[in-house]
Design an enzyme around this catalytic site. Sequence first.
Site, short mmCIF file in Angstrom:
data_model
loop_
_atom_site.label_atom_id
_atom_site.label_comp_id
_atom_site.label_asym_id
_atom_site.label_seq_id
_atom_site.Cartn_x
_atom_site.Cartn_y
_atom_site.Cartn_z
N LYS A 233 4.37 -15.15 4.61
CA LYS A 233 4.62 -16.03 3.45
C LYS A 233 6.12 -16.18 3.37
O LYS A 233 6.76 -15.78 2.37
CB LYS A 233 4.00 -15.37 2.19
CG LYS A 233 3.97 -16.27 0.97
CD LYS A 233 2.93 -17.39 1.04
CE LYS A 233 3.11 -18.34 -0.13
NZ LYS A 233 2.24 -19.54 -0.03
N TYR B 24 0.81 -1.22 0.00
CA TYR B 24 0.00 0.00 0.00
C TYR B 24 0.85 1.27 0.00
O TYR B 24 0.31 2.37 -0.13
CB TYR B 24 -0.93 0.02 1.23
CG TYR B 24 -2.18 -0.81 1.06
CD1 TYR B 24 -2.12 -2.19 0.98
CD2 TYR B 24 -3.44 -0.20 1.01
CE1 TYR B 24 -3.27 -2.95 0.84
CE2 TYR B 24 -4.59 -0.96 0.86
CZ TYR B 24 -4.50 -2.33 0.78
OH TYR B 24 -5.64 -3.08 0.64
N ASP C 278 -5.62 -6.99 4.55
CA ASP C 278 -6.81 -6.57 3.81
C ASP C 278 -7.63 -7.79 3.41
O ASP C 278 -8.86 -7.81 3.55
CB ASP C 278 -6.38 -5.78 2.57
CG ASP C 278 -7.57 -5.32 1.75
OD1 ASP C 278 -8.52 -4.80 2.36
OD2 ASP C 278 -7.56 -5.49 0.52
N ASP D 99 -1.85 -18.36 3.02
CA ASP D 99 -2.80 -19.27 2.36
C ASP D 99 -3.35 -20.29 3.35
O ASP D 99 -4.54 -20.61 3.35
CB ASP D 99 -2.16 -19.94 1.12
CG ASP D 99 -0.76 -20.47 1.37
OD1 ASP D 99 -0.18 -20.19 2.44
OD2 ASP D 99 -0.23 -21.19 0.49
N ASP E 229 -11.53 -9.43 5.23
CA ASP E 229 -12.82 -9.62 4.54
C ASP E 229 -13.30 -11.06 4.72
O ASP E 229 -14.50 -11.30 4.92
CB ASP E 229 -12.70 -9.29 3.05
CG ASP E 229 -13.06 -7.82 2.76
OD1 ASP E 229 -12.94 -7.00 3.71
OD2 ASP E 229 -13.45 -7.50 1.62
C1 IPM Z 1 -10.21 -1.69 3.82
C2 IPM Z 1 -10.56 -1.28 2.40
C3 IPM Z 1 -9.48 -0.34 1.88
C4 IPM Z 1 -8.17 -1.10 1.88
C5 IPM Z 1 -9.76 0.25 0.49
C6 IPM Z 1 -11.10 0.93 0.43
C7 IPM Z 1 -8.66 1.18 0.05
O1 IPM Z 1 -10.72 -2.38 1.59
O2 IPM Z 1 -10.17 -0.83 4.70
O3 IPM Z 1 -9.96 -2.88 4.05
O4 IPM Z 1 -7.85 -1.80 0.93
O5 IPM Z 1 -7.45 -0.99 2.87
MN MN Z 2 -10.41 -4.27 2.56
#
Ligand code: IPM
Ligand code: MN
Length: 356
Positions: free
Chosen positions: A190, A138, A247, A223, A251
Amino acid sequence: MTMNYDIAVVPGDGTGPEVVREGLKVLAAAADRFGFELNFHTYNLGGERYLETGELLTDTVLDELRGMRAIYLGAIGHPDVKPGILETGILLKMRFELDLYVNLRPIVLYPGVESPLADKGPDDIDFVVVRENTEGLYAGSGGFLRKGTPHEVAVQESINTRHGVERCLRFAFDYTRNRGRRKKLTLCGKTNVLTYAFDLWQRVFNEVATEYPDVETDYAHVDAICMWMVKNPEWFDVIVTDNMFGDIITDLGAMIQGGMGLAAGGNIHPGQVSMFEPIGGSAPKYTGQNIINPLAAISAGQMMLAELERHDAAAAVESAVKRVILNDVKSLAAGRMGHSTSEIGDLVVKYVMDPS
Ligand code: IPM
Ligand code: MN
């Protein structure tokens, strides 16, 4: 003397303002009940504003944010703005400029919430991801060579500094110790392929671990972590990892805890201004209908209260959220809750004020 906290509020785009409105109701109620004051300062940032004025996160606003005790954000994202502009110009800029070096993501399955993982219950899914939030892929290091030609080269480098890795790991060790659940910290990396970046992470992890003899340590490749999060989530207490892996696995975590309706996160720099947000996004298709689930935003408010060290208030909000989930909602999905967005906020307020 009544304690007083200046809170920047960024409702943002889409359903952001609707969920923030409920979050503020709950925060105000908690402050009222526990005897402190929150002064909300609203900032108009986001896609709507960008389309009108061309402005993203300006230096003037950034300077004002630095003077706040915390930031409470709804959502940034707009269907008419090209992907990348708002992310880089607002969200990532906030993370980098305010040096919010930890992204904290609790992954907790509340009683009454259905996880897509059959056979897993609230005792099995209760962990926290500490994601490094200012470096890695990032950091924006890289570029193009011969762009647009058949010989184009695109390079995107992962930046890992000793300082950045160490402060994130130290946060994770402290957090694991204070969380006091299983006191187990898993490094997610990793090391078998990313032999520079995760060599650094692993060395610093082992080094810092010697200062925390009470914390059990473990390592797994990213993984494998994805696999274990689905198969044996009960193995985890705290997971620490870099920006990109964090990230992705957060999710996945949001899904096993029952979906985006409950997923909240903190962007934290201990001792400085930190930012708290629901991570579900701006959900344009539900905007303005009063059907979006505000519980993730309310939980983000709870994380903010914890960071303000109003632990009594944070605990009251958490119990109220749990009670709404157990007693009142049919589903966590937008439009299927059996209540409107504002009714859910009202119920949480009611339980915060009257915990009987
Ligand atoms: C998160 C989001 C952000 C990220 C995006 C919106 C830039 O997905 O906070 O996880 O990738 O960090
Ligand atoms: Mn995210």
